[in-house]
Design a protein around this motif. Structure first.
Motif, PDB file in Angstrom:
ATOM      1  N   ILE A 228       0.838  -1.175   0.144  1.00  0.00           N
ATOM      2  CA  ILE A 228      -0.176   0.091  -0.004  1.00  0.00           C
ATOM      3  C   ILE A 228       1.065   1.418   0.209  1.00  0.00           C
ATOM      4  O   ILE A 228       1.863   1.413   0.797  1.00  0.00           O
ATOM      5  N   VAL A 229       0.662   2.115  -1.018  1.00  0.00           N
ATOM      6  CA  VAL A 229       1.570   3.318  -1.033  1.00  0.00           C
ATOM      7  C   VAL A 229       0.808   4.436  -1.229  1.00  0.00           C
ATOM      8  O   VAL A 229      -0.076   4.708  -1.726  1.00  0.00           O
ATOM      9  N   LEU A 230       1.336   5.354  -0.124  1.00  0.00           N
ATOM     10  CA  LEU A 230       0.862   6.695  -0.277  1.00  0.00           C
ATOM     11  C   LEU A 230       1.825   7.729  -0.568  1.00  0.00           C
ATOM     12  O   LEU A 230       2.827   7.745   0.227  1.00  0.00           O
ATOM     13  N   VAL A 231       1.670   8.583  -1.777  1.00  0.00           N
ATOM     14  CA  VAL A 231       2.657   9.527  -1.856  1.00  0.00           C
ATOM     15  C   VAL A 231       2.223  10.906  -1.804  1.00  0.00           C
ATOM     16  O   VAL A 231       1.159  11.388  -2.463  1.00  0.00           O
ATOM     17  N   VAL A 232       2.739  11.564  -1.199  1.00  0.00           N
ATOM     18  CA  VAL A 232       2.296  12.992  -0.928  1.00  0.00           C
ATOM     19  C   VAL A 232       3.637  14.012  -1.661  1.00  0.00           C
ATOM     20  O   VAL A 232       4.823  13.952  -1.204  1.00  0.00           O
ATOM     21  N   SER A 233       3.157  14.845  -2.510  1.00  0.00           N
ATOM     22  CA  SER A 233       4.141  15.572  -3.065  1.00  0.00           C
ATOM     23  C   SER A 233       3.788  16.892  -3.318  1.00  0.00           C
ATOM     24  O   SER A 233       2.587  17.382  -3.282  1.00  0.00           O
ATOM     25  N   ASN A 234       4.721  17.828  -3.205  1.00  0.00           N
ATOM     26  CA  ASN A 234       4.582  19.346  -3.480  1.00  0.00           C
ATOM     27  C   ASN A 234       5.714  20.071  -4.020  1.00  0.00           C
ATOM     28  O   ASN A 234       7.076  19.337  -4.096  1.00  0.00           O
ATOM     29  N   GLU A 235       5.355  21.026  -4.593  1.00  0.00           N
ATOM     30  CA  GLU A 235       6.768  21.851  -5.029  1.00  0.00           C
ATOM     31  C   GLU A 235       7.636  22.585  -4.199  1.00  0.00           C
ATOM     32  O   GLU A 235       7.087  22.788  -3.200  1.00  0.00           O
ATOM     33  N   ALA A 236       8.898  22.068  -4.285  1.00  0.00           N
ATOM     34  CA  ALA A 236       9.817  22.412  -3.154  1.00  0.00           C
ATOM     35  C   ALA A 236      11.306  22.817  -3.848  1.00  0.00           C
ATOM     36  O   ALA A 236      12.349  22.256  -3.913  1.00  0.00           O
ATOM     37  N   GLY A 237      11.227  24.111  -4.474  1.00  0.00           N
ATOM     38  CA  GLY A 237      12.219  24.565  -5.348  1.00  0.00           C
ATOM     39  C   GLY A 237      13.428  24.964  -4.352  1.00  0.00           C
ATOM     40  O   GLY A 237      14.484  25.087  -4.740  1.00  0.00           O
ATOM     41  N   ASN A 238      13.287  24.997  -2.802  1.00  0.00           N
ATOM     42  CA  ASN A 238      14.319  25.710  -2.196  1.00  0.00           C
ATOM     43  C   ASN A 238      15.000  24.435  -1.386  1.00  0.00           C
ATOM     44  O   ASN A 238      15.910  24.825  -0.638  1.00  0.00           O
ATOM     45  N   GLU A 284      12.080  11.920  -1.683  1.00  0.00           N
ATOM     46  CA  GLU A 284      13.100  12.188  -2.742  1.00  0.00           C
ATOM     47  C   GLU A 284      12.655  13.414  -3.495  1.00  0.00           C
ATOM     48  O   GLU A 284      11.523  13.749  -3.138  1.00  0.00           O
ATOM     49  N   LEU A 285      13.715  13.944  -3.922  1.00  0.00           N
ATOM     50  CA  LEU A 285      13.287  15.177  -4.822  1.00  0.00           C
ATOM     51  C   LEU A 285      13.443  14.770  -6.411  1.00  0.00           C
ATOM     52  O   LEU A 285      14.361  14.321  -6.777  1.00  0.00           O
ATOM     53  N   ASN A 286      12.421  15.235  -7.216  1.00  0.00           N
ATOM     54  CA  ASN A 286      12.132  14.856  -8.462  1.00  0.00           C
ATOM     55  C   ASN A 286      11.831  16.180  -9.103  1.00  0.00           C
ATOM     56  O   ASN A 286      10.493  16.627  -8.992  1.00  0.00           O
ATOM     57  N   ASP A 287      12.635  16.681  -9.915  1.00  0.00           N
ATOM     58  CA  ASP A 287      12.236  17.860 -10.795  1.00  0.00           C
ATOM     59  C   ASP A 287      11.631  18.968  -9.950  1.00  0.00           C
ATOM     60  O   ASP A 287      10.509  19.696 -10.490  1.00  0.00           O
ATOM     61  N   GLY A 288      12.328  19.395  -8.770  1.00  0.00           N
ATOM     62  CA  GLY A 288      11.692  20.396  -8.043  1.00  0.00           C
ATOM     63  C   GLY A 288      10.554  19.820  -7.159  1.00  0.00           C
ATOM     64  O   GLY A 288       9.983  20.757  -6.402  1.00  0.00           O
ATOM     65  N   TYR A 289      10.119  18.776  -6.964  1.00  0.00           N
ATOM     66  CA  TYR A 289       9.054  18.379  -6.225  1.00  0.00           C
ATOM     67  C   TYR A 289       9.590  17.306  -5.324  1.00  0.00           C
ATOM     68  O   TYR A 289      10.239  16.354  -5.278  1.00  0.00           O
ATOM     69  N   LEU A 290       9.353  17.647  -4.065  1.00  0.00           N
ATOM     70  CA  LEU A 290       9.345  16.910  -2.764  1.00  0.00           C
ATOM     71  C   LEU A 290       8.396  15.650  -2.725  1.00  0.00           C
ATOM     72  O   LEU A 290       7.156  15.983  -2.731  1.00  0.00           O
ATOM     73  N   GLU A 291       8.770  14.351  -2.890  1.00  0.00           N
ATOM     74  CA  GLU A 291       7.899  13.294  -2.779  1.00  0.00           C
ATOM     75  C   GLU A 291       7.894  12.623  -1.622  1.00  0.00           C
ATOM     76  O   GLU A 291       9.235  11.865  -1.324  1.00  0.00           O
TER      77      GLU A 291
END
Length: 298
Positions: A228-238, A284-291
């Motif tokens: 069971i996988v829950l992924v919460v991602s948001n922009e995190a350019g900093n 992890e950081l993917n293309d400026g998104y924190l996942e």
């Protein structure tokens, strides 16, 4: 008869020679161990005599040396982290306490108007609540990481629990003008975990998103490869890779100024709770998104 005696003498000489070589090798092992214990060398034990028993002994000693070296490294790292944690804790406690003290001093000024006094009291009250919440986090982290902390495992419907948590954050998302995108499976998702712990994990992750997200927010719940996988991602350019590597460390925050901020305890608590539930919380950081990804076994 003479040949038998000669053979016996040669055998005795060979055995004596081998005994001498073994004792010499044992003295060498003892000398090497003594130098290691005194800190004069960090080398592993080596032997020059080909003997299976001695080789096994040297191998076991070298394993102990590896464990000792790793233990020393862990101790040094833990000591460094403890010193940093104490410094961060001191800073985070001192900041609201200084603020409260300052407003109390302002209240003691006789010429302060009623309006100003009410404002000072309100700010001091808010700061006191923040200090109380911070102390609660310190206590919860120490409790969660204790070996005596036990969870109650039971079947939980993660779908409904997730919607319940998201509903409680509705106003805070609106305040930040954030509109999360949901990708939640219609299939009933059941996990075996502690309900209170799962709620705390979800609340801490969502709270982190509400505080720091600056753009798109995505929440995805699915079944994947027996998990069971829950992924919460948001922009995190900093953020950078160094920040991601320390995101679940106690007291770590990417905001180096730390002014007016709370310690980074929420994600550390969530990470510890996931481990207690035999799950995983990774980032992890993917293309400026924190996942941030939570995983439970089905």
């Amino acid at each position: 008869m003479i040949y038998a005696v000669i053979a016996l003498v040669l055998l005795v000489l060979i055995l004596l020679l081998r005994l001498v070589l073994i004792k010499k090798e044992l003295r060498s092992l003892s000398y090497q161990m003594e130098r290691f214990h005194q800190g004069l060398t960090g080398k592993k034990i080596d032997i020059s005599l080909l003997d299976k028993d001695l080789e096994d002994l040297a191998g076991n000693i070298n394993q102990l040396i590896d464990l000792t070296v790793q233990s020393n490294r862990n101790r040094i790292r833990n000591d460094r982290e403890l010193r940093q944690a104490i410094a961060n804790m001191s800073h985070d406690l001192r900041t609201p306490l200084t603020s409260i003290r300052g407003y109390i001093q302002l209240l003691e000024v006789n010429n302060a108007s009623v309006e100003k006094r009410q404002k000072y009291i309100s700010i001091a009250h808010t700061t006191t609540k923040r200090l109380h919440s911070l102390l609660d986090d310190f206590f919860e982290l120490s409790t969660v990481q204790s070996n005596d902390y036990h969870l109650k495992f039971e079947p939980l419907q993660l779908n409904s629990l997730l919607w319940e948590i998201m509903a409680s954050f509705y106003d805070r998302f609106n305040e930040r003008q954030l509109e999360p995108k949901f990708h939640v499976t219609d299939e009933v998702v059941i996990i075996h975990a502690d309900e209170s712990a799962v709620k705390r994990v979800l609340e801490n992750i969502i709270s982190n998103v509400v505080k720091h997200a600056t753009g798109e927010v995505s929440i995805c719940l699915k079944k994947l490869s027996g998990k069971i996988v829950l992924v919460v991602s948001n922009e995190a350019g900093n953020l950078n890779d160094h920040d991601i590597g320390r995101l679940f460390d106690r007291f770590y925050t990417a905001d180096q100024s730390r002014s007016g901020r709370r310690s980074g305890l929420g994600l550390s608590i969530a990470h510890s709770l996931m481990l207690k539930m035999n799950g995983r919380l990774t980032a992890e950081l993917n293309d400026g998104y924190l996942e941030m990804k939570c995983e439970w076994n089905q």
